[in-house]
Design a protein around this motif. Structure first.
Motif, PDB file in Angstrom:
ATOM      1  N   LYS A  77       0.827  -1.211   0.000  1.00 41.09           N
ATOM      2  CA  LYS A  77       0.000   0.000   0.000  1.00 41.09           C
ATOM      3  C   LYS A  77       0.860   1.260   0.000  1.00 41.09           C
ATOM      4  N   GLU A  78       2.164   1.054  -0.161  1.00 43.59           N
ATOM      5  CA  GLU A  78       3.137   2.144  -0.240  1.00 43.59           C
ATOM      6  C   GLU A  78       3.077   3.044   0.993  1.00 43.59           C
ATOM      7  N   THR A  79       3.043   2.384   2.144  1.00 44.14           N
ATOM      8  CA  THR A  79       3.064   3.108   3.406  1.00 44.14           C
ATOM      9  C   THR A  79       3.951   2.337   4.377  1.00 44.14           C
ATOM     10  N   THR A  80       3.978   2.774   5.619  1.00 42.15           N
ATOM     11  CA  THR A  80       4.818   2.125   6.621  1.00 42.15           C
ATOM     12  C   THR A  80       3.957   1.563   7.746  1.00 42.15           C
ATOM     13  N   LEU A  81       4.528   0.651   8.496  1.00 39.83           N
ATOM     14  CA  LEU A  81       3.836   0.141   9.678  1.00 39.83           C
ATOM     15  C   LEU A  81       3.557   1.275  10.663  1.00 39.83           C
ATOM     16  N   ARG A  82       4.480   2.196  10.766  1.00 35.14           N
ATOM     17  CA  ARG A  82       4.285   3.320  11.691  1.00 35.14           C
ATOM     18  C   ARG A  82       3.087   4.163  11.275  1.00 35.14           C
ATOM     19  N   ALA A  83       2.994   4.476   9.984  1.00 34.52           N
ATOM     20  CA  ALA A  83       1.883   5.296   9.500  1.00 34.52           C
ATOM     21  C   ALA A  83       0.543   4.593   9.729  1.00 34.52           C
ATOM     22  N   MET A  84       0.546   3.270   9.630  1.00 28.23           N
ATOM     23  CA  MET A  84      -0.695   2.515   9.806  1.00 28.23           C
ATOM     24  C   MET A  84      -1.062   2.299  11.272  1.00 28.23           C
ATOM     25  N   TYR A  85      -0.065   2.071  12.128  1.00 26.61           N
ATOM     26  CA  TYR A  85      -0.376   1.529  13.458  1.00 26.61           C
ATOM     27  C   TYR A  85       0.017   2.371  14.659  1.00 26.61           C
ATOM     28  N   GLU A  86       0.770   3.428  14.492  1.00 30.11           N
ATOM     29  CA  GLU A  86       1.175   4.188  15.683  1.00 30.11           C
ATOM     30  C   GLU A  86      -0.032   4.760  16.429  1.00 30.11           C
ATOM     31  N   LYS A  87      -0.944   5.406  15.737  1.00 26.30           N
ATOM     32  CA  LYS A  87      -2.109   5.995  16.413  1.00 26.30           C
ATOM     33  C   LYS A  87      -3.038   4.935  16.998  1.00 26.30           C
ATOM     34  N   PRO A  88      -3.394   3.879  16.244  1.00 24.64           N
ATOM     35  CA  PRO A  88      -4.263   2.865  16.867  1.00 24.64           C
ATOM     36  C   PRO A  88      -3.618   2.177  18.073  1.00 24.64           C
ATOM     37  N   LEU A  89      -2.316   1.891  18.009  1.00 27.36           N
ATOM     38  CA  LEU A  89      -1.653   1.252  19.149  1.00 27.36           C
ATOM     39  C   LEU A  89      -1.652   2.174  20.367  1.00 27.36           C
ATOM     40  N   ASN A  90      -1.419   3.452  20.143  1.00 25.23           N
ATOM     41  CA  ASN A  90      -1.484   4.405  21.257  1.00 25.23           C
ATOM     42  C   ASN A  90      -2.895   4.463  21.836  1.00 25.23           C
ATOM     43  N   ALA A  91      -3.918   4.361  20.980  1.00 23.68           N
ATOM     44  CA  ALA A  91      -5.301   4.372  21.461  1.00 23.68           C
ATOM     45  C   ALA A  91      -5.588   3.136  22.323  1.00 23.68           C
ATOM     46  N   ILE A  92      -5.091   1.971  21.908  1.00 23.41           N
ATOM     47  CA  ILE A  92      -5.277   0.745  22.690  1.00 23.41           C
ATOM     48  C   ILE A  92      -4.613   0.893  24.052  1.00 23.41           C
ATOM     49  N   LEU A  93      -3.374   1.340  24.045  1.00 19.59           N
ATOM     50  CA  LEU A  93      -2.635   1.486  25.305  1.00 19.59           C
ATOM     51  C   LEU A  93      -3.284   2.512  26.221  1.00 19.59           C
ATOM     52  N   ASP A  94      -3.768   3.612  25.645  1.00 20.71           N
ATOM     53  CA  ASP A  94      -4.414   4.640  26.450  1.00 20.71           C
ATOM     54  C   ASP A  94      -5.698   4.106  27.087  1.00 20.71           C
ATOM     55  N   GLU A  95      -6.501   3.399  26.303  1.00 20.43           N
ATOM     56  CA  GLU A  95      -7.767   2.861  26.829  1.00 20.43           C
ATOM     57  C   GLU A  95      -7.535   1.788  27.885  1.00 20.43           C
ATOM     58  N   ASP A  96      -6.598   0.884  27.621  1.00 19.33           N
ATOM     59  CA  ASP A  96      -6.404  -0.257  28.521  1.00 19.33           C
ATOM     60  C   ASP A  96      -5.639   0.086  29.793  1.00 19.33           C
ATOM     61  N   CYS A  97      -4.638   0.972  29.693  1.00 14.94           N
ATOM     62  CA  CYS A  97      -3.818   1.204  30.886  1.00 14.94           C
ATOM     63  C   CYS A  97      -3.297   2.636  31.021  1.00 14.94           C
ATOM     64  N   GLY A  98      -3.879   3.586  30.273  1.00 14.56           N
ATOM     65  CA  GLY A  98      -3.482   4.979  30.412  1.00 14.56           C
ATOM     66  C   GLY A  98      -2.046   5.253  30.001  1.00 14.56           C
ATOM     67  N   MET A  99      -1.556   4.460  29.047  1.00 15.77           N
ATOM     68  CA  MET A  99      -0.172   4.597  28.595  1.00 15.77           C
ATOM     69  C   MET A  99      -0.129   4.972  27.118  1.00 15.77           C
ATOM     70  N   ALA A 100       1.085   5.181  26.626  1.00 16.96           N
ATOM     71  CA  ALA A 100       1.354   5.376  25.206  1.00 16.96           C
ATOM     72  C   ALA A 100       2.587   4.538  24.862  1.00 16.96           C
ATOM     73  N   LEU A 101       2.894   4.432  23.600  1.00 18.24           N
ATOM     74  CA  LEU A 101       4.075   3.669  23.184  1.00 18.24           C
ATOM     75  C   LEU A 101       5.336   4.198  23.859  1.00 18.24           C
ATOM     76  N   GLU A 102       5.398   5.497  24.050  1.00 13.15           N
ATOM     77  CA  GLU A 102       6.546   6.110  24.719  1.00 13.15           C
ATOM     78  C   GLU A 102       6.731   5.539  26.128  1.00 13.15           C
ATOM     79  N   ASP A 103       5.632   5.329  26.837  1.00 16.08           N
ATOM     80  CA  ASP A 103       5.694   4.735  28.178  1.00 16.08           C
ATOM     81  C   ASP A 103       6.094   3.261  28.101  1.00 16.08           C
ATOM     82  N   LEU A 104       5.527   2.566  27.147  1.00 12.80           N
ATOM     83  CA  LEU A 104       5.790   1.135  26.988  1.00 12.80           C
ATOM     84  C   LEU A 104       7.265   0.875  26.697  1.00 12.80           C
ATOM     85  N   PHE A 105       7.836   1.685  25.827  1.00 14.34           N
ATOM     86  CA  PHE A 105       9.226   1.487  25.420  1.00 14.34           C
ATOM     87  C   PHE A 105      10.235   2.226  26.291  1.00 14.34           C
ATOM     88  N   GLY A 106       9.777   3.166  27.107  1.00 19.33           N
ATOM     89  CA  GLY A 106      10.700   3.853  28.003  1.00 19.33           C
ATOM     90  C   GLY A 106      11.308   5.112  27.426  1.00 19.33           C
TER      91      GLY A 106
END
Length: 187
Positions: A114-143
């Motif tokens: 689709k001429e895009t990247t995994l980051r472009a596709m999934y960074e926002k949805p993954l942050n939404a999952i983390l925020d909903e489930d445990c009030g975190m973001a990828l930045e918190d998960l990875f340190g």
């Protein structure tokens, strides 16, 4: 091209754990059946966020089964819709990591096609999952932001599970609480 990744919150039609403590289904290949049907609507869900009508599923969408979140990992209840349908119309539900994102190789190939990247596709949805489930973001998960940048520079990918034993999950037997659409902005 208008590419959208949707994040669907579903409840399974039955527990993946059978006979009290048999976790064999967690190791199986998960197949979503009857993908042209609609799941049941969770009428108790009073969430203003998301879509009012079932938007359907598409390859690359994320599905969260909140009942699978035991606390062992932030993404353990999350699956990615596989990139293609089988001859019977079913589609794979691919694992995408437990403690941090691990993308199935076929999803990495989907992003590339689709001429895009995994980051472009999934960074926002993954942050939404983390925020909903445990009030975190990828930045918190990875340190830290720097580690997030390193992750997206070379995201972890994995081959599909080796199991040929299938657990077939009827979509119309699942219960849907919400879906959120994330337009993909190509880099």
């Amino acid at each position: 091209m208008n590419l959208v990744v949707r994040l669907h919150y579903l409840k399974l039609h039955e527990s993946p754990v059978v006979d009290g403590d048999d976790y064999e289904r967690m190791k199986m290949k998960w197949i979503l059946d009857q993908v042209e049907t609609k799941p049941k609507r969770d009428m108790s869900s009073n969430d203003d966020e998301g879509e009012d009508k079932w938007p359907g599923i598409a390859p690359g969408d994320l599905v969260v089964f909140s009942e699978l979140s035991s606390g062992a990992g932030e993404l353990e209840g999350t699956r990615i819709i596989g990139s293609s349908r089988s001859s019977d119309g079913s589609i794979s539900l691919l694992p995408c990591g437990i403690e941090s994102p691990v993308f199935p190789q076929e999803i990495a190939q989907l992003a590339q096609s689709k001429e895009t990247t995994l980051r472009a596709m999934y960074e926002k949805p993954l942050n939404a999952i983390l925020d909903e489930d445990c009030g975190m973001a990828l930045e918190d998960l990875f340190g830290g932001e720097g580690v997030v940048e390193e992750f997206w520079a070379s995201p972890e990918t994995a081959a599909a599970a080796a199991s040929e034993v299938e657990w077939r999950i009827p979509l119309d037997g699942c219960t849907w609480s919400k879906s959120i659409s994330f337009p993909v902005v190509t880099e």
